[in-house]
Design a protein around this motif. Sequence first.
Motif, PDB file in Angstrom:
ATOM      1  N   SER A  57      11.108 -39.588  55.704  1.00 20.10           N
ATOM      2  CA  SER A  57      11.930 -38.329  55.403  1.00 20.10           C
ATOM      3  C   SER A  57      11.701 -37.185  56.272  1.00 20.10           C
ATOM      4  CB  SER A  57      11.697 -38.142  54.088  1.00 20.10           C
ATOM      5  OG  SER A  57      10.409 -37.762  53.615  1.00 20.10           O
ATOM      6  N   LEU A  58      10.327 -37.023  56.913  1.00 16.42           N
ATOM      7  CA  LEU A  58      10.173 -36.190  57.513  1.00 16.42           C
ATOM      8  C   LEU A  58      10.349 -35.879  59.149  1.00 16.42           C
ATOM      9  CD1 LEU A  58       6.438 -34.409  56.533  1.00 16.42           C
ATOM     10  CD2 LEU A  58       8.808 -33.527  56.197  1.00 16.42           C
ATOM     11  N   ARG A  59      11.061 -37.129  59.481  1.00 12.82           N
ATOM     12  CA  ARG A  59      11.468 -37.512  60.900  1.00 12.82           C
ATOM     13  C   ARG A  59      11.953 -36.060  61.523  1.00 12.82           C
ATOM     14  NH1 ARG A  59      13.089 -43.107  61.834  1.00 12.82           N
ATOM     15  NH2 ARG A  59      10.795 -43.052  61.516  1.00 12.82           N
ATOM     16  N   TRP A  60      13.058 -35.691  61.015  1.00 14.10           N
ATOM     17  CA  TRP A  60      13.777 -34.352  61.491  1.00 14.10           C
ATOM     18  C   TRP A  60      12.964 -33.237  61.455  1.00 14.10           C
ATOM     19  CZ3 TRP A  60      17.384 -35.209  64.755  1.00 14.10           C
ATOM     20  CH2 TRP A  60      18.180 -36.287  64.657  1.00 14.10           C
ATOM     21  N   PHE A  61      12.036 -32.874  60.384  1.00 14.09           N
ATOM     22  CA  PHE A  61      11.267 -31.858  60.349  1.00 14.09           C
ATOM     23  C   PHE A  61      10.315 -31.868  61.358  1.00 14.09           C
ATOM     24  CE2 PHE A  61       7.121 -29.930  59.144  1.00 14.09           C
ATOM     25  CZ  PHE A  61       7.727 -28.846  58.625  1.00 14.09           C
ATOM     26  N   MET A  62       9.913 -33.054  61.745  1.00 14.45           N
ATOM     27  CA  MET A  62       8.725 -33.167  62.690  1.00 14.45           C
ATOM     28  C   MET A  62       9.055 -32.850  64.069  1.00 14.45           C
ATOM     29  SD  MET A  62       6.494 -36.460  61.449  1.00 14.45           S
ATOM     30  CE  MET A  62       7.685 -37.739  61.321  1.00 14.45           C
ATOM     31  N   LEU A  63      10.624 -33.378  64.552  1.00 15.12           N
ATOM     32  CA  LEU A  63      11.019 -32.851  65.547  1.00 15.12           C
ATOM     33  C   LEU A  63      11.158 -31.273  65.851  1.00 15.12           C
ATOM     34  CD1 LEU A  63      13.926 -35.446  65.964  1.00 15.12           C
ATOM     35  CD2 LEU A  63      11.893 -35.065  67.337  1.00 15.12           C
ATOM     36  N   VAL A  64      11.802 -30.534  64.872  1.00 17.73           N
ATOM     37  CA  VAL A  64      11.843 -29.287  64.858  1.00 17.73           C
ATOM     38  C   VAL A  64      10.459 -28.534  64.766  1.00 17.73           C
ATOM     39  CG1 VAL A  64      12.693 -27.257  63.520  1.00 17.73           C
ATOM     40  CG2 VAL A  64      14.026 -29.337  63.966  1.00 17.73           C
ATOM     41  N   TYR A  65       9.390 -29.056  64.031  1.00 28.44           N
ATOM     42  CA  TYR A  65       8.179 -28.292  63.873  1.00 28.44           C
ATOM     43  C   TYR A  65       7.371 -28.586  65.500  1.00 28.44           C
ATOM     44  CZ  TYR A  65       3.705 -27.690  61.988  1.00 28.44           C
ATOM     45  OH  TYR A  65       2.079 -27.103  61.684  1.00 28.44           O
ATOM     46  N   LEU A  66       7.508 -29.761  66.115  1.00 24.16           N
ATOM     47  CA  LEU A  66       6.976 -30.185  67.185  1.00 24.16           C
ATOM     48  C   LEU A  66       7.590 -28.958  68.279  1.00 24.16           C
ATOM     49  CD1 LEU A  66       4.782 -31.482  68.910  1.00 24.16           C
ATOM     50  CD2 LEU A  66       6.502 -33.171  69.452  1.00 24.16           C
ATOM     51  N   ILE A  67       8.867 -28.930  68.569  1.00 29.76           N
ATOM     52  CA  ILE A  67       9.396 -27.746  69.182  1.00 29.76           C
ATOM     53  C   ILE A  67       8.843 -26.370  68.959  1.00 29.76           C
ATOM     54  CG2 ILE A  67      11.606 -26.597  69.981  1.00 29.76           C
ATOM     55  CD1 ILE A  67      13.222 -29.442  69.467  1.00 29.76           C
ATOM     56  N   LEU A  68       8.763 -25.794  67.578  1.00 33.13           N
ATOM     57  CA  LEU A  68       8.281 -24.683  67.524  1.00 33.13           C
ATOM     58  C   LEU A  68       6.759 -24.545  67.842  1.00 33.13           C
ATOM     59  CD1 LEU A  68       9.794 -24.071  63.889  1.00 33.13           C
ATOM     60  CD2 LEU A  68      10.172 -22.836  65.922  1.00 33.13           C
ATOM     61  N   ALA A  69       6.018 -25.825  67.690  1.00 40.18           N
ATOM     62  CA  ALA A  69       4.608 -25.718  67.849  1.00 40.18           C
ATOM     63  C   ALA A  69       4.342 -25.569  69.431  1.00 40.18           C
ATOM     64  CB  ALA A  69       3.941 -26.830  67.432  1.00 40.18           C
ATOM     65  N   THR A  70       5.185 -26.238  70.236  1.00 35.52           N
ATOM     66  CA  THR A  70       5.072 -26.213  71.653  1.00 35.52           C
ATOM     67  C   THR A  70       5.428 -24.839  72.113  1.00 35.52           C
ATOM     68  OG1 THR A  70       5.800 -28.659  71.847  1.00 35.52           O
ATOM     69  CG2 THR A  70       6.030 -27.274  73.706  1.00 35.52           C
ATOM     70  N   TYR A  71       6.485 -24.223  71.585  1.00 31.34           N
ATOM     71  CA  TYR A  71       6.574 -22.887  71.915  1.00 31.34           C
ATOM     72  C   TYR A  71       5.624 -22.003  71.625  1.00 31.34           C
ATOM     73  CZ  TYR A  71       8.771 -18.127  71.455  1.00 31.34           C
ATOM     74  OH  TYR A  71       9.118 -16.927  72.013  1.00 31.34           O
ATOM     75  N   PHE A  72       5.028 -22.028  70.452  1.00 28.71           N
ATOM     76  CA  PHE A  72       3.912 -21.371  69.944  1.00 28.71           C
ATOM     77  C   PHE A  72       2.959 -21.426  70.860  1.00 28.71           C
ATOM     78  CE2 PHE A  72      -0.377 -21.439  67.966  1.00 28.71           C
ATOM     79  CZ  PHE A  72      -0.368 -19.878  67.550  1.00 28.71           C
ATOM     80  N   VAL A  73       2.379 -22.533  71.330  1.00 30.08           N
ATOM     81  CA  VAL A  73       1.345 -22.700  72.357  1.00 30.08           C
ATOM     82  C   VAL A  73       1.523 -21.972  73.541  1.00 30.08           C
ATOM     83  CG1 VAL A  73       0.190 -24.284  73.595  1.00 30.08           C
ATOM     84  CG2 VAL A  73       0.451 -24.821  71.077  1.00 30.08           C
ATOM     85  N   GLY A  74       2.999 -22.294  74.284  1.00 33.39           N
ATOM     86  CA  GLY A  74       3.213 -21.514  75.351  1.00 33.39           C
ATOM     87  C   GLY A  74       3.203 -19.947  75.149  1.00 33.39           C
ATOM     88  N   SER A  75       3.760 -19.473  74.206  1.00 37.07           N
ATOM     89  CA  SER A  75       3.684 -18.126  73.885  1.00 37.07           C
ATOM     90  C   SER A  75       2.518 -17.613  73.706  1.00 37.07           C
ATOM     91  CB  SER A  75       4.637 -17.876  72.661  1.00 37.07           C
ATOM     92  OG  SER A  75       4.583 -16.326  72.352  1.00 37.07           O
ATOM     93  N   SER A  76       1.514 -18.251  73.202  1.00 42.12           N
ATOM     94  CA  SER A  76       0.069 -17.733  72.741  1.00 42.12           C
ATOM     95  C   SER A  76      -0.578 -17.747  73.959  1.00 42.12           C
ATOM     96  CB  SER A  76      -0.672 -18.810  71.727  1.00 42.12           C
ATOM     97  OG  SER A  76      -0.094 -18.799  70.707  1.00 42.12           O
ATOM     98  N   LEU A  77      -0.458 -18.651  75.056  1.00 33.05           N
ATOM     99  CA  LEU A  77      -1.117 -18.719  76.041  1.00 33.05           C
ATOM    100  C   LEU A  77      -0.702 -17.743  77.231  1.00 33.05           C
ATOM    101  CD1 LEU A  77      -1.321 -22.913  77.088  1.00 33.05           C
ATOM    102  CD2 LEU A  77      -3.253 -21.226  76.325  1.00 33.05           C
TER     103      LEU A  77
END
Length: 89
Positions: A57-77
């Motif tokens: 049931s978290l499949r769609w949440f995981m996709l959005v979460y991963l996109i946000l997380a990747t943006y966060f890592v790039g922004s932090s760097l």
Amino acid sequence: EILAVFLILNLIGMFAVQIALLTPSGQGMTISWMESFYWAVQTTTTIGYGDVDIPDSLRWFMLVYLILATYFVGSSLGKLRELSSKQES
């Protein structure tokens, strides 16, 4: 600021996993709060070992979460690099 965003993002992931366990697809699964936090940190830092099974049931949440997380890592760097260049000059 980076630490606060990191903590908030991981808490959202941790609570989402625990809430998903209450859904019918999460029935029968047991994931502790610490495992939920572990999954969130892995995903946020884009390591993603895949050793924690998450409800379907978290499949769609995981996709959005991963996109946000990747943006966060790039922004932090980028922010860390900016801070480093300010200290050099």
